[in-house]
Design a protein around this motif. Structure first.
Motif, PDB file in Angstrom:
ATOM      1  N   LEU A 166       0.832  -1.203   0.000  1.00 52.49           N
ATOM      2  CA  LEU A 166       0.000   0.000   0.000  1.00 52.49           C
ATOM      3  C   LEU A 166       0.866   1.252   0.000  1.00 52.49           C
ATOM      4  N   ALA A 167       1.942   1.212   0.783  1.00 54.81           N
ATOM      5  CA  ALA A 167       2.845   2.368   0.832  1.00 54.81           C
ATOM      6  C   ALA A 167       3.447   2.635  -0.550  1.00 54.81           C
ATOM      7  N   THR A 168       3.834   1.563  -1.243  1.00 47.85           N
ATOM      8  CA  THR A 168       4.381   1.706  -2.597  1.00 47.85           C
ATOM      9  C   THR A 168       3.348   2.308  -3.536  1.00 47.85           C
ATOM     10  N   GLU A 169       2.101   1.839  -3.437  1.00 46.74           N
ATOM     11  CA  GLU A 169       1.029   2.350  -4.288  1.00 46.74           C
ATOM     12  C   GLU A 169       0.800   3.841  -4.036  1.00 46.74           C
ATOM     13  N   LEU A 170       0.918   4.264  -2.767  1.00 46.63           N
ATOM     14  CA  LEU A 170       0.712   5.664  -2.402  1.00 46.63           C
ATOM     15  C   LEU A 170       1.975   6.499  -2.572  1.00 46.63           C
ATOM     16  N   GLU A 171       3.084   5.803  -2.932  1.00 49.84           N
ATOM     17  CA  GLU A 171       4.381   6.468  -3.126  1.00 49.84           C
ATOM     18  C   GLU A 171       4.869   7.139  -1.845  1.00 49.84           C
ATOM     19  N   ILE A 172       4.737   6.414  -0.745  1.00 45.50           N
ATOM     20  CA  ILE A 172       5.245   6.876   0.546  1.00 45.50           C
ATOM     21  C   ILE A 172       5.954   5.703   1.209  1.00 45.50           C
ATOM     22  N   THR A 173       6.645   5.962   2.330  1.00 47.50           N
ATOM     23  CA  THR A 173       7.308   4.885   3.059  1.00 47.50           C
ATOM     24  C   THR A 173       6.324   4.218   4.014  1.00 47.50           C
ATOM     25  N   VAL A 174       6.701   3.057   4.525  1.00 45.45           N
ATOM     26  CA  VAL A 174       5.844   2.353   5.483  1.00 45.45           C
ATOM     27  C   VAL A 174       5.678   3.190   6.744  1.00 45.45           C
ATOM     28  N   ASP A 175       6.746   3.854   7.190  1.00 43.58           N
ATOM     29  CA  ASP A 175       6.634   4.707   8.372  1.00 43.58           C
ATOM     30  C   ASP A 175       5.661   5.857   8.125  1.00 43.58           C
ATOM     31  N   GLU A 176       5.713   6.429   6.929  1.00 45.99           N
ATOM     32  CA  GLU A 176       4.785   7.508   6.595  1.00 45.99           C
ATOM     33  C   GLU A 176       3.356   6.985   6.531  1.00 45.99           C
ATOM     34  N   LEU A 177       3.193   5.742   6.083  1.00 48.60           N
ATOM     35  CA  LEU A 177       1.858   5.141   6.037  1.00 48.60           C
ATOM     36  C   LEU A 177       1.303   4.974   7.446  1.00 48.60           C
ATOM     37  N   ARG A 178       2.145   4.548   8.362  1.00 42.71           N
ATOM     38  CA  ARG A 178       1.683   4.366   9.746  1.00 42.71           C
ATOM     39  C   ARG A 178       1.379   5.706  10.405  1.00 42.71           C
ATOM     40  N   ASP A 179       2.127   6.740  10.031  1.00 44.06           N
ATOM     41  CA  ASP A 179       1.788   8.084  10.511  1.00 44.06           C
ATOM     42  C   ASP A 179       0.422   8.491   9.957  1.00 44.06           C
ATOM     43  N   LEU A 180       0.155   8.101   8.714  1.00 41.61           N
ATOM     44  CA  LEU A 180      -1.138   8.401   8.091  1.00 41.61           C
ATOM     45  C   LEU A 180      -2.260   7.710   8.848  1.00 41.61           C
ATOM     46  N   TYR A 181      -2.043   6.450   9.257  1.00 41.20           N
ATOM     47  CA  TYR A 181      -3.055   5.747  10.051  1.00 41.20           C
ATOM     48  C   TYR A 181      -3.387   6.548  11.302  1.00 41.20           C
ATOM     49  N   GLY A 182      -2.346   7.127  11.920  1.00 39.33           N
ATOM     50  CA  GLY A 182      -2.579   7.920  13.121  1.00 39.33           C
ATOM     51  C   GLY A 182      -3.433   9.146  12.831  1.00 39.33           C
ATOM     52  N   GLN A 183      -3.200   9.777  11.683  1.00 35.36           N
ATOM     53  CA  GLN A 183      -3.977  10.958  11.312  1.00 35.36           C
ATOM     54  C   GLN A 183      -5.427  10.592  10.994  1.00 35.36           C
ATOM     55  N   LEU A 184      -5.637   9.345  10.582  1.00 34.69           N
ATOM     56  CA  LEU A 184      -6.971   8.918  10.164  1.00 34.69           C
ATOM     57  C   LEU A 184      -7.777   8.316  11.299  1.00 34.69           C
ATOM     58  N   GLN A 185      -7.292   8.423  12.531  1.00 36.54           N
ATOM     59  CA  GLN A 185      -7.989   7.803  13.667  1.00 36.54           C
ATOM     60  C   GLN A 185      -9.441   8.238  13.739  1.00 36.54           C
ATOM     61  N   LEU A 186      -9.696   9.544  13.613  1.00 39.35           N
ATOM     62  CA  LEU A 186     -11.057  10.034  13.765  1.00 39.35           C
ATOM     63  C   LEU A 186     -11.952   9.532  12.647  1.00 39.35           C
ATOM     64  N   THR A 187     -11.392   9.403  11.430  1.00 43.36           N
ATOM     65  CA  THR A 187     -12.214   8.919  10.326  1.00 43.36           C
ATOM     66  C   THR A 187     -12.540   7.448  10.487  1.00 43.36           C
ATOM     67  N   SER A 188     -11.791   6.731  11.338  1.00 45.89           N
ATOM     68  CA  SER A 188     -12.048   5.305  11.513  1.00 45.89           C
ATOM     69  C   SER A 188     -13.018   5.042  12.651  1.00 45.89           C
ATOM     70  N   VAL A 189     -13.490   6.109  13.316  1.00 45.80           N
ATOM     71  CA  VAL A 189     -14.491   5.941  14.365  1.00 45.80           C
ATOM     72  C   VAL A 189     -15.823   5.674  13.671  1.00 45.80           C
ATOM     73  N   VAL A 190     -16.012   4.461  13.299  1.00 45.93           N
ATOM     74  CA  VAL A 190     -17.197   4.089  12.537  1.00 45.93           C
ATOM     75  C   VAL A 190     -17.678   2.752  13.028  1.00 45.93           C
ATOM     76  N   ALA A 191     -18.957   2.644  13.260  1.00 47.74           N
ATOM     77  CA  ALA A 191     -19.522   1.400  13.751  1.00 47.74           C
ATOM     78  C   ALA A 191     -19.584   0.377  12.630  1.00 47.74           C
ATOM     79  N   LEU A 192     -19.617  -0.906  12.996  1.00 51.55           N
ATOM     80  CA  LEU A 192     -19.686  -1.949  11.997  1.00 51.55           C
ATOM     81  C   LEU A 192     -20.946  -1.837  11.161  1.00 51.55           C
ATOM     82  N   GLU A 193     -22.035  -1.313  11.746  1.00 52.65           N
ATOM     83  CA  GLU A 193     -23.249  -1.175  10.951  1.00 52.65           C
ATOM     84  C   GLU A 193     -23.062  -0.161   9.832  1.00 52.65           C
ATOM     85  N   ASP A 194     -22.150   0.827  10.026  1.00 55.40           N
ATOM     86  CA  ASP A 194     -21.863   1.774   8.961  1.00 55.40           C
ATOM     87  C   ASP A 194     -21.131   1.069   7.821  1.00 55.40           C
ATOM     88  N   LEU A 195     -20.229   0.128   8.184  1.00 56.58           N
ATOM     89  CA  LEU A 195     -19.503  -0.604   7.169  1.00 56.58           C
ATOM     90  C   LEU A 195     -20.442  -1.487   6.361  1.00 56.58           C
TER      91      LEU A 195
END
Length: 245
Positions: free
Chosen positions: A121-150
């Protein structure tokens, strides 16, 4: 008390029910608030959850044979998530990056016929794995989603609460749709990595907090938060793919 409230839905009885079930609001707010940015006040989440509890009390139908706690927790969580979304606490650039990551996962999943790894995924996004994990941290609020939303991704179905069975009014079509939704979600979860499956199972089905999951996995709460965000993004991408949207 429920019988009395059903016979005469007075303010006094409703307030007593609210006080009795108030701990549910604190519990749900605590779970939703876990991993959110520090500027998100859990007290605000509790306040939003109270409105959900009141709504649940007023709309609950004991004769359907459902446990009120199960019904109320869904309504409370929904009210909290609705308030978070209405406040739009997620910066526009973060929302954009979340969509970009989901689309990349969807492309890779279709190309590889499996869930992509972080490195892919990092390669596809043209970023490093560390940068991808930093991105996960930034996306915490967007992941506050119940399974029923999924489950509802790409569909016109509402909250999972609205699909709870009514023993007195069985709708065969609704049952088939609900079974298909659950099957698609189960299939999507099965394609996650083992660690992601554990996080989803412990968080959504065993009701463990991120800190408790961290102790089980032997990692930090921050790392569990990243794993949770990654799992949600992967589930969304897979369900979008299945829905053909």
């Amino acid at each position: 008390m429920w019988r009395q409230f059903a016979e005469a839905p007075e303010q006094r009885l409703r307030d007593r029910l609210v006080l009795h079930y108030a701990p549910l609001v604190k519990y749900v707010a605590g779970r939703v608030g876990t991993g959110l940015p520090t500027h998100v006040d859990v007290g605000d989440l509790v306040q939003s959850g109270i409105f959900g509890l009141v709504d649940a009390i007023e709309k609950f139908e004991p004769e359907r044979g459902l446990r009120f706690e199960t019904y109320a927790m869904q309504r409370i969580r929904g009210a909290i998530l609705d308030d978070l979304r209405s406040q739009d606490w997620v910066p526009r650039v973060v929302r954009s990056r979340a969509r970009e990551a989901e689309r990349a996962m969807e492309r890779l999943g279709a190309r590889l016929n499996r869930t992509p790894t972080d490195a892919e995924l990092a390669t596809e996004l043209e970023i490093t794995v560390d940068e991808l994990r930093d991105l996960y941290g930034q996306l915490q609020l967007t992941s506050v989603v119940a399974l029923e939303d999924l489950v509802a991704v790409g569909k016109d179905s509402g909250s999972l609460v609205d699909t709870l069975p009514d023993d007195d009014a069985v709708d065969p079509v609704a049952v088939l749709v609900d079974q298909d939704n659950r099957r698609q979600l189960a299939d999507a979860i099965a394609q996650l990595s083992e660690r992601d499956r554990i996080v989803v199972s412990l968080y959504y089905f065993e009701s463990l907090t991120l800190a408790e999951i961290g102790k089980v996995l032997g990692v930090t709460e921050s790392r569990v938060s990243q794993l949770h965000t990654r799992a949600v993004l992967r589930l969304r991408a897979k369900l979008v793919e299945q829905a053909g949207v």
